[in-house]
Design a protein around this motif. Structure first.
Motif, PDB file in Angstrom:
ATOM      1  N   VAL A  81       0.831  -1.207   0.000  1.00  0.00           N
ATOM      2  CA  VAL A  81       0.000   0.000   0.000  1.00  0.00           C
ATOM      3  C   VAL A  81       0.869   1.261   0.000  1.00  0.00           C
ATOM      4  N   CYS A  82       1.977   1.248   0.714  1.00  0.00           N
ATOM      5  CA  CYS A  82       2.885   2.401   0.715  1.00  0.00           C
ATOM      6  C   CYS A  82       3.526   2.597  -0.656  1.00  0.00           C
ATOM      7  N   THR A  83       3.815   1.510  -1.334  1.00  0.00           N
ATOM      8  CA  THR A  83       4.406   1.592  -2.665  1.00  0.00           C
ATOM      9  C   THR A  83       3.407   2.145  -3.671  1.00  0.00           C
ATOM     10  N   VAL A  84       2.150   1.696  -3.583  1.00  0.00           N
ATOM     11  CA  VAL A  84       1.114   2.238  -4.472  1.00  0.00           C
ATOM     12  C   VAL A  84       0.918   3.727  -4.189  1.00  0.00           C
ATOM     13  N   ALA A 105       7.793   1.790   3.023  1.00  0.00           N
ATOM     14  CA  ALA A 105       7.694   0.522   2.299  1.00  0.00           C
ATOM     15  C   ALA A 105       9.000  -0.265   2.429  1.00  0.00           C
ATOM     16  N   LEU A 106      10.115   0.407   2.207  1.00  0.00           N
ATOM     17  CA  LEU A 106      11.411  -0.277   2.235  1.00  0.00           C
ATOM     18  C   LEU A 106      11.873  -0.589   3.651  1.00  0.00           C
ATOM     19  N   CYS A 107      11.423   0.200   4.615  1.00  0.00           N
ATOM     20  CA  CYS A 107      11.703  -0.100   6.026  1.00  0.00           C
ATOM     21  C   CYS A 107      10.997  -1.398   6.425  1.00  0.00           C
ATOM     22  N   CYS A 108       9.755  -1.524   5.975  1.00  0.00           N
ATOM     23  CA  CYS A 108       8.933  -2.686   6.327  1.00  0.00           C
ATOM     24  C   CYS A 108       9.347  -3.927   5.541  1.00  0.00           C
ATOM     25  N   MET A 114       8.943  -3.551  -6.251  1.00  0.00           N
ATOM     26  CA  MET A 114       8.342  -2.355  -6.847  1.00  0.00           C
ATOM     27  C   MET A 114       8.805  -1.086  -6.126  1.00  0.00           C
ATOM     28  N   ALA A 115       8.946  -1.156  -4.810  1.00  0.00           N
ATOM     29  CA  ALA A 115       9.425   0.004  -4.050  1.00  0.00           C
ATOM     30  C   ALA A 115      10.870   0.330  -4.427  1.00  0.00           C
ATOM     31  N   ARG A 116      11.685  -0.708  -4.602  1.00  0.00           N
ATOM     32  CA  ARG A 116      13.085  -0.493  -4.990  1.00  0.00           C
ATOM     33  C   ARG A 116      13.180   0.152  -6.376  1.00  0.00           C
ATOM     34  N   ILE A 117      12.312  -0.298  -7.293  1.00  0.00           N
ATOM     35  CA  ILE A 117      12.299   0.274  -8.645  1.00  0.00           C
ATOM     36  C   ILE A 117      11.881   1.740  -8.604  1.00  0.00           C
ATOM     37  N   LEU A 118      10.824   2.033  -7.856  1.00  0.00           N
ATOM     38  CA  LEU A 118      10.371   3.426  -7.739  1.00  0.00           C
ATOM     39  C   LEU A 118      11.433   4.304  -7.100  1.00  0.00           C
TER      40      LEU A 118
END
Length: 145
Positions: A81-84, A105-108, A114-118
């Motif tokens: 949800v954080c990534t979206v 997102a990355l902490c969790c 997807m978070a890494r790509i963004l």
């Protein structure tokens, strides 16, 4: 099979209904529906579909809805949800919300692809218009399935 499709469909119906309520100014999303949407975004198809809603007219209300969902999400379920949220905020022009959402997102889930790509796109100063273009392509690909 059919169970996966119906799970995705249910997630998207709940998200669309919630967004409709937010657009109308009703921000009374119940906890049960919030949890179902947050958990439903663990499915990549649901997550990717919802991220493409950032190219639609109601993107501002979508950010508010996703922010509410992200605030309610337990850490073990927060990465999707954080990534979206980060993706939609980025498509709308960026700003601090993108960084904050990606950081959580990355902490969790440090390995959440997807978070890494963004984060790499943000670091590389990819323009929001390029991400919107990518979202249109993703939407076309999802519609073909």
């Amino acid at each position: 099979g059919g169970d996966v499709v119906s799970f995705v469909d249910r997630t998207m119906v709940l998200a669309r209904t919630a967004l409709g309520a937010y657009v109308e100014g009703r921000r009374d999303l119940g906890d049960a529906d919030a949890v179902r949407i947050v958990l439903g975004l663990h499915d990549k198809t649901s997550r990717d579909e919802l991220a493409t809603w950032g190219i639609d007219d109601n993107a501002g209300e979508l950010v508010v809805l996703l922010t509410d969902l992200a605030q309610r999400a337990l850490d073990e379920h927060a990465a999707p949800v954080c990534t979206v949220l980060a993706s939609v905020a980025y498509q709308m022009g960026g700003g601090p919300l993108v960084s904050v959402a990606l950081e959580r997102a990355l902490c969790c889930d440090p390995g959440y692809t997807m978070a890494r790509i963004l984060a790499a796109m943000l670091h590389g100063q990819v323009k929001p218009a390029e991400l919107r273009s990518l979202s249109r392509k993703v939407r076309r690909d999802l519609r073909r399935r």
